[in-house]
Motif scaffolding. Structure first.
Motif, PDB file in Angstrom:
ATOM      1  N   GLU A 323      43.831  39.302  45.636  1.00 33.26           N
ATOM      2  CA  GLU A 323      44.687  38.135  45.438  1.00 33.26           C
ATOM      3  C   GLU A 323      46.147  38.426  45.799  1.00 33.26           C
ATOM      4  OE1 GLU A 323      43.762  35.002  44.858  1.00 33.26           O
ATOM      5  OE2 GLU A 323      41.744  35.820  45.111  1.00 33.26           O
ATOM      6  N   VAL A 324      46.639  39.604  45.465  1.00 37.14           N
ATOM      7  CA  VAL A 324      48.019  39.961  45.838  1.00 37.14           C
ATOM      8  C   VAL A 324      48.125  40.150  47.343  1.00 37.14           C
ATOM      9  CG1 VAL A 324      49.834  41.708  45.597  1.00 37.14           C
ATOM     10  CG2 VAL A 324      48.569  40.941  43.584  1.00 37.14           C
ATOM     11  N   TYR A 325      47.063  40.653  47.961  1.00 35.70           N
ATOM     12  CA  TYR A 325      47.016  40.809  49.426  1.00 35.70           C
ATOM     13  C   TYR A 325      47.281  39.471  50.116  1.00 35.70           C
ATOM     14  CZ  TYR A 325      45.020  41.698  54.081  1.00 35.70           C
ATOM     15  OH  TYR A 325      44.818  41.811  55.439  1.00 35.70           O
ATOM     16  N   SER A 367      29.124  34.008  37.553  1.00 35.02           N
ATOM     17  CA  SER A 367      30.040  33.367  36.609  1.00 35.02           C
ATOM     18  C   SER A 367      31.149  34.312  36.185  1.00 35.02           C
ATOM     19  CB  SER A 367      29.271  32.867  35.387  1.00 35.02           C
ATOM     20  OG  SER A 367      28.599  33.930  34.735  1.00 35.02           O
ATOM     21  N   ALA A 368      30.843  35.595  36.027  1.00 38.25           N
ATOM     22  CA  ALA A 368      31.871  36.574  35.645  1.00 38.25           C
ATOM     23  C   ALA A 368      32.911  36.716  36.746  1.00 38.25           C
ATOM     24  CB  ALA A 368      31.229  37.928  35.343  1.00 38.25           C
ATOM     25  N   VAL A 369      32.453  36.741  37.988  1.00 36.49           N
ATOM     26  CA  VAL A 369      33.373  36.849  39.130  1.00 36.49           C
ATOM     27  C   VAL A 369      34.290  35.630  39.179  1.00 36.49           C
ATOM     28  CG1 VAL A 369      33.520  36.835  41.656  1.00 36.49           C
ATOM     29  CG2 VAL A 369      31.884  38.341  40.512  1.00 36.49           C
ATOM     30  N   GLN A 370      33.715  34.448  39.023  1.00 38.25           N
ATOM     31  CA  GLN A 370      34.518  33.230  39.098  1.00 38.25           C
ATOM     32  C   GLN A 370      35.547  33.174  37.972  1.00 38.25           C
ATOM     33  OE1 GLN A 370      34.094  31.570  41.952  1.00 38.25           O
ATOM     34  NE2 GLN A 370      32.512  33.136  42.237  1.00 38.25           N
ATOM     35  N   LEU A 371      35.144  33.584  36.772  1.00 39.27           N
ATOM     36  CA  LEU A 371      36.044  33.518  35.630  1.00 39.27           C
ATOM     37  C   LEU A 371      37.257  34.421  35.833  1.00 39.27           C
ATOM     38  CD1 LEU A 371      35.076  33.396  31.893  1.00 39.27           C
ATOM     39  CD2 LEU A 371      36.935  34.874  32.654  1.00 39.27           C
ATOM     40  N   ARG A 372      37.016  35.679  36.196  1.00 38.81           N
ATOM     41  CA  ARG A 372      38.167  36.596  36.295  1.00 38.81           C
ATOM     42  C   ARG A 372      39.071  36.246  37.473  1.00 38.81           C
ATOM     43  NH1 ARG A 372      33.881  40.345  37.257  1.00 38.81           N
ATOM     44  NH2 ARG A 372      33.765  41.127  39.391  1.00 38.81           N
ATOM     45  N   LYS A 377      44.199  34.256  39.295  1.00 43.97           N
ATOM     46  CA  LYS A 377      44.881  33.373  40.250  1.00 43.97           C
ATOM     47  C   LYS A 377      45.829  32.414  39.529  1.00 43.97           C
ATOM     48  CE  LYS A 377      43.065  31.710  43.972  1.00 43.97           C
ATOM     49  NZ  LYS A 377      42.236  31.053  45.008  1.00 43.97           N
ATOM     50  N   GLU A 378      45.384  31.899  38.414  1.00 44.13           N
ATOM     51  CA  GLU A 378      46.226  31.001  37.620  1.00 44.13           C
ATOM     52  C   GLU A 378      47.472  31.732  37.137  1.00 44.13           C
ATOM     53  OE1 GLU A 378      45.908  28.702  33.314  1.00 44.13           O
ATOM     54  OE2 GLU A 378      44.073  29.098  34.467  1.00 44.13           O
ATOM     55  N   ASN A 382      51.501  30.907  38.426  1.00 49.53           N
ATOM     56  CA  ASN A 382      52.576  30.569  37.470  1.00 49.53           C
ATOM     57  C   ASN A 382      53.860  31.362  37.719  1.00 49.53           C
ATOM     58  OD1 ASN A 382      51.086  28.643  36.123  1.00 49.53           O
ATOM     59  ND2 ASN A 382      50.278  30.083  34.609  1.00 49.53           N
ATOM     60  N   TYR A 383      53.740  32.532  38.328  1.00 46.42           N
ATOM     61  CA  TYR A 383      54.921  33.382  38.492  1.00 46.42           C
ATOM     62  C   TYR A 383      55.280  33.632  39.952  1.00 46.42           C
ATOM     63  CZ  TYR A 383      54.381  33.999  33.535  1.00 46.42           C
ATOM     64  OH  TYR A 383      54.285  33.749  32.180  1.00 46.42           O
ATOM     65  N   THR A 384      54.774  32.799  40.840  1.00 42.95           N
ATOM     66  CA  THR A 384      55.163  32.894  42.257  1.00 42.95           C
ATOM     67  C   THR A 384      55.665  31.556  42.777  1.00 42.95           C
ATOM     68  OG1 THR A 384      52.832  32.479  42.898  1.00 42.95           O
ATOM     69  CG2 THR A 384      53.582  34.788  42.797  1.00 42.95           C
TER      70      THR A 384
END
Length: 385
Positions: A323-325, A367-372, A377-378, A382-384
């Motif tokens: 995600e940071v990439y 479901s675990a992948v989607q949750l984390r 991402k949320e 919020n901080y970008t």
């Protein structure tokens, strides 16, 4: 505890081993036949040990532990007892090879036995202090040979011939066998204590650009300074591959099982240009540097809550790096600028029972992948802004 087990325990102190639960209930309905049985192309051929010796002389069997990381592990007494078994004409287990390239067989099963044959027969022909011939010790039946410095060259011609003429069974995976079939064969055959793990199998079947890219990335001095992770069984390479797999697309496109998802991600590297690979490498390094700026020693660890052990968590690694990439340089800068506020929210997220489960148990489930991914991402958004 064996040396192998001690090394495994030491690595477990550095990496938080999540329960991936590849066969979780939510995935059972997705199980389908992955390939047509007629695609399984394996032939059985009786050969002799001399056949293996000839291939070893001309480097036509790949003993490169680059992808297996465990060649030549047997101690001298264990190797000696294999030679004793051959001399006594005891039957040997079958050998399995990937014979896609007839000039370079890959060992699927039987690596330690082949190393023993090399050490006893081939090394006796060499004048190389780094490849000393095996001297027989610890024999149970041919005890007259024990502790006398007996090598292959000391045997009578009749005994040498007995070794070379010993019949063995070889299973050869034929050229044209689909790679997906090979993955399955490798995994099913390698079930013993020294069997290949999934990452080693991937690497074995994707030599060249894909394997070299991961190797070079894992050996980058900057990354080695930032991350404390063992490379004995390619744990570090699998970490990077997990991030790359999610860099390739959106997390919503993820499909179980994780092993197949990573197989495809490594294969995809072979289709990338040198420029694309350089961009990928630079982006991953930058993403990890951003993480270090955000969390310091708690990088990719649940220890940021000051309650958990300081271990690198691969589920957190894949989501944060990928995600940071994908952020712009300006967004990455904003993220670092807001690191104190972000850290506070992140600690609260780590404490959330649902999120905690998504990075510690059944982590490969959809479901675990989607949750984390959704939660991280949320947090990032919020901080970008």
């Amino acid at each position: 505890m064996s040396q192998e087990e001690l090394k495994e325990e030491e690595n477990n102190k550095l990496i938080e081993i999540e329960i991936t639960d590849e066969d979780s209930v939510e995935d059972i309905d997705d199980i389908v036949s992955p390939f047509d049985p007629k695609d399984i192309k394996i032939i059985v051929e009786p050969k002799t040990i001399d056949h293996l010796v000839q291939r070893l002389r001309f480097s036509e069997i790949d003993l490169n532990t680059e992808f297996q990381r465990k060649g030549n592990l047997w101690k001298a007494d264990a190797q000696s007892r294999l030679i004793e078994s051959i001399l006594l004409r005891f039957p040997l287990p079958a050998f399995y090879f990937d014979a896609e390239d007839d000039n370079n067989w890959l060992v699927v099963d039987g690596l330690q036995r082949i190393w023993t044959i090399k050490n006893f027969v081939i090394n006796s022909e060499l004048d190389d202090p780094n490849n000393k011939p095996l001297e027989l010790i610890g024999l149970d039946i041919l005890t007259d040979y024990n502790a006398k410095g007996i090598t292959y060259n000391h045997l009578t011609r009749a005994m040498q011939r007995r070794i070379l003429e010993t019949t063995i069974t070889t299973y050869l995976i034929q050229p044209g066998t689909p790679k997906q079939v090979k993955y399955n064969i490798f995994r099913r055959i390698n079930t013993g204590g020294l069997g290949l793990n999934s990452m080693e199998i991937r690497n074995a079947l994707n030599q060249g650009k894909p394997s070299n890219f991961l190797k070079n990335l894992s050996e980058d001095p900057k990354l080695r300074g930032l991350l404390k992770v063992q490379d004995r069984r390619m744990e570090d390479r699998e970490l990077y591959l997990r991030a790359i797999a999610f860099i390739n697309g959106e997390h919503s496109d993820y499909k179980t099982p994780l092993s197949g998802f990573l197989d495809k991600a490594l294969e995809a590297l072979d289709k990338k240009s040198d420029e694309e690979l350089q961009k990928l490498r630079s982006g991953i390094i930058k993403a990890i540097e951003v993480q270090h700026a955000l969390f310091g020693k708690d990088i990719f660890s649940r220890s940021i809550d000051k309650k958990s052990n300081l271990k690198l968590n691969s589920a957190l690694f894949e989501v944060w790096v990928s995600e940071v990439y994908k952020l712009t340089e300006n967004q990455q800068t904003k993220l670092i600028k807001n690191k104190d506020k972000l850290a506070s929210k992140y600690i609260a997220l780590i404490a959330n029972p649902d999120f905690s489960r998504a990075v510690s148990t059944s982590t490969s489930g959809y479901s675990a992948v989607q949750l984390r991914f959704n939660k991280i991402k949320e947090l990032i958004i919020n901080y970008t802004k």
